[in-house]
Motif scaffolding. Structure first.
Motif, short mmCIF file in Angstrom:
data_model
loop_
_atom_site.label_atom_id
_atom_site.label_comp_id
_atom_site.label_asym_id
_atom_site.label_seq_id
_atom_site.Cartn_x
_atom_site.Cartn_y
_atom_site.Cartn_z
N ASN A 1 0.80 -1.23 0.00
CA ASN A 1 0.00 0.00 0.00
C ASN A 1 0.83 1.28 0.00
O ASN A 1 0.51 2.24 -0.72
N ARG B 1 1.97 1.81 -3.54
CA ARG B 1 0.85 2.22 -4.40
C ARG B 1 0.52 3.70 -4.18
O ARG B 1 0.23 4.43 -5.14
N ASP B 2 0.60 4.15 -2.93
CA ASP B 2 0.32 5.57 -2.63
C ASP B 2 1.34 6.48 -3.32
O ASP B 2 0.98 7.51 -3.89
#
Length: 565
Positions: free
Chosen positions: A516, A519-520
């Motif tokens: 995550n 991805r951010d």
């Protein structure tokens, strides 16, 4: 005998069903022995019963050649190089022609080429392959001394090759096309291919110059030169290769691409052929595509346990994009084929778009890209989505159109495997965004990026430990005080590795885990260096760090790690 030809025979005789084909092929490839032993291990037939069955199928005889001695005139009928190349041994003259025991009698093309090469009719016979090999060594090479592969004139040249090279030197240059179909030229080209494949070459180069004609082959990434043939025969030799690959002999002004499929020493080998017009004639390069590589699975790639587990989890997902990245020759295709083999199951439809198709794989629809007629990756991918696929392999994401369709395919429930040419794994993300892909779509669809390199392994037969200088350690970023008991190794050079100190190649890998936080950062258009720093904080092992791990395990040398990372 090849696995497929024997399985076909067993099916035709009703010994197994067509539905059992894949199971028996997998069992045969999984066996430590050849197919004739594997059939016995599977409890289908005794080995000699299988040979008798093959003899019935070809209308020939089965011989136990233990202690067999041929008549001198029979032995002279087959040159040493031809016997070694086709793994055949002459038995006797019959009214119908020369009776020859051949290791792969089920291949009619093999028999046809042998008859053409010898300019005589061949009556095939069946015998255990190991007996044929032993007779060749005994009667042609004096019990194995100076057998093919022993050093002669030129790097790694066999006596058989030197013998035929002397034979073709006597040929005139009167008519190149006519000479290209003469028996000496045919045997010479066949033996050059045999020698290069025996040395595990990945490419074979035929290079014309003003006064000479070079033949070089690439082994483990390095080029080695064979003893050259006479320069006046360069056109005949190149014409022979063009004949084998069904290319236009008369066209010498334009590049051409073709393919050769041959059975060499009982092994099916594909060769991709490329011709290039130069000042002094056509340069020809053959890329060797050994079909046995297709049987590689992920376990054979020497991946670290955590990377192996991550890849298996990723390629078994129903959708997403998995990318292999690295320069040309880094082994990306091998890795993706290993992934395909893992997910090639009866309940999944697999489609590939490749430029060109390197290996034929059973159960997979493979489409060759042809830019000349407008069949590019984008067009093929759009057609793929109407073919109800589960998994798709795109040879390379070269442009925005291809990348966008791959992303769309992923969003609509397909798993997409592909390659990119970038220096490292994080660089693949920014390359996609630089092409014009929306960052939020890249973040949503990308499941993992595997960066890789191929470097040479130290020869295990001449490996020795040594102490590198502090300057070299500084280049690696290693503090001598932190070494502890770790040692460095190099290869001294021996007969097994042609005095290079290296034998075989090893992959280096770095895996960008799409967690995550990553991805951010992708959605925020973060630079490659920022992605890399974050990935390292989260535990990514870089190519250099994986190289140092291989150094300490004694697999490769400092020079190789510095060269490729």
């Amino acid at each position: 005998m090849t696995v497929e030809s024997v399985i076909d025979l067993l099916i035709s005789r009703g010994l197994i069903d067509e539905s059992q084909r894949e199971d028996y092929i997998a069992a045969a490839y999984g066996s430590e022995h050849d197919i004739t032993y594997a059939v016995e291990e599977l409890g289908l037939l005794q080995r000699d019963q299988l040979f008798q069955l093959v003899a019935q199928d070809i209308g020939g005889e089965y011989y136990d050649l233990t202690g067999f001695e041929p008549a001198p005139q029979v032995l002279r009928a087959v040159p040493a190089g031809t016997a070694k190349l086709y793994q055949c041994f002459p038995i006797q003259f019959l009214e119908q022609g020369l009776q020859v025991a051949i290791a792969n009698p089920l291949d009619p093309q093999n028999l046809e080429e042998l008859g053409f090469s010898l300019n005589t009719s061949i009556v095939p016979a069946v015998a255990p392959p190991e007996q044929i090999a032993a007779l060749i060594e005994t009667f042609y090479y004096g019990g194995g001394a100076e057998a093919p592969g022993a050093k002669g004139s030129g790097t790694g040249e066999s006596n058989a090759l030197a013998q035929i090279r002397a034979e073709i030197a006597a040929l005139s240059d009167a008519d190149a096309e006519e000479e290209s179909n003469s028996a000496p030229i045919i045997r010479y080209v066949d033996l050059v291919l045999y020698q290069a494949i025996k040395e595990k070459a990945s490419d074979i180069h035929f290079e014309p110059f003003e006064d000479d004609f070079k033949i070089r082959y690439r082994v483990d990434g390095a080029l080695y030169e064979m003893a050259p043939p006479p320069a006046h025969l360069k056109q005949a030799i190149i014409s022979r290769i063009k004949v084998m690959s069904s290319l236009n002999i008369a066209e010498t002004r334009l590049p051409q691409d073709g393919r050769i499929t041959k059975e060499i020493n009982g092994q099916a080998v594909d060769m991709r052929v490329s011709t290039l017009p130069t000042v002094f004639g056509e340069s020809v390069v053959l890329r060797v595509l050994d079909r046995s590589n297709v049987n590689l699975n992920l376990e054979n790639l020497n991946l670290s346990p955590e990377i192996h587990e991550y890849i298996v989890d990723t390629i078994e997902k129903p959708n997403g994009i998995f990318i292999c990245t690295g320069p040309t020759g880094a082994g990306k295709t091998t890795t993706l084929y290993a992934c395909l083999r893992r997910i090639n199951t009866e309940d999944a439809k697999l489609l590939t778009a490749e430029d060109p198709v390197e290996y034929d794989m059973d159960g997979i629809m493979q489409v060759p890209i042809n830019e000349a007629i407008g069949l590019n990756f984008g067009r093929v991918l759009r057609a793929f989505l109407r073919q109800d696929p589960d998994r798709i392999l795109v040879g390379e994401m070269r442009d925005l159109e291809t990348a966008q369709i791959a992303i769309q395919a992923s969003l609509t429930g397909h798993l997409v495997l592909s390659t990119l040419h970038t220096n490292d794994a994080p660089g693949a993300v920014t390359r996609l965004i630089d092409m014009g892909c929306e960052p939020f779509l890249v973040a949503a669809t990308l499941e993992g990026v595997l960066g890789q390199r191929l470097l040479r392994r130290i020869c295990p037969d001449c490996r020795v430990a040594y102490k590198p200088s502090q300057a070299v350690l500084a280049q690696l970023g290693i503090n001598p005080n932190d070494l502890g008991d770790n040692q460095f190794y190099t290869g001294q050079g021996c007969d097994k590795c042609n005095d290079t100190g290296y034998r075989g190649r090893q992959g280096l890998f770095e895996l960008l885990d799409m967690s995550n936080p990553i991805r951010d950062l992708i959605a925020q258009r973060a630079a490659t260096v920022v992605l890399k720093q974050k990935a390292q904080e989260l535990g990514m092992r870089t190519l250099r760090e994986d190289g140092i791990r291989n150094l300490f395990e004694g697999i490769t040398t400092i020079e190789e790690v510095l060269k490729y990372t």
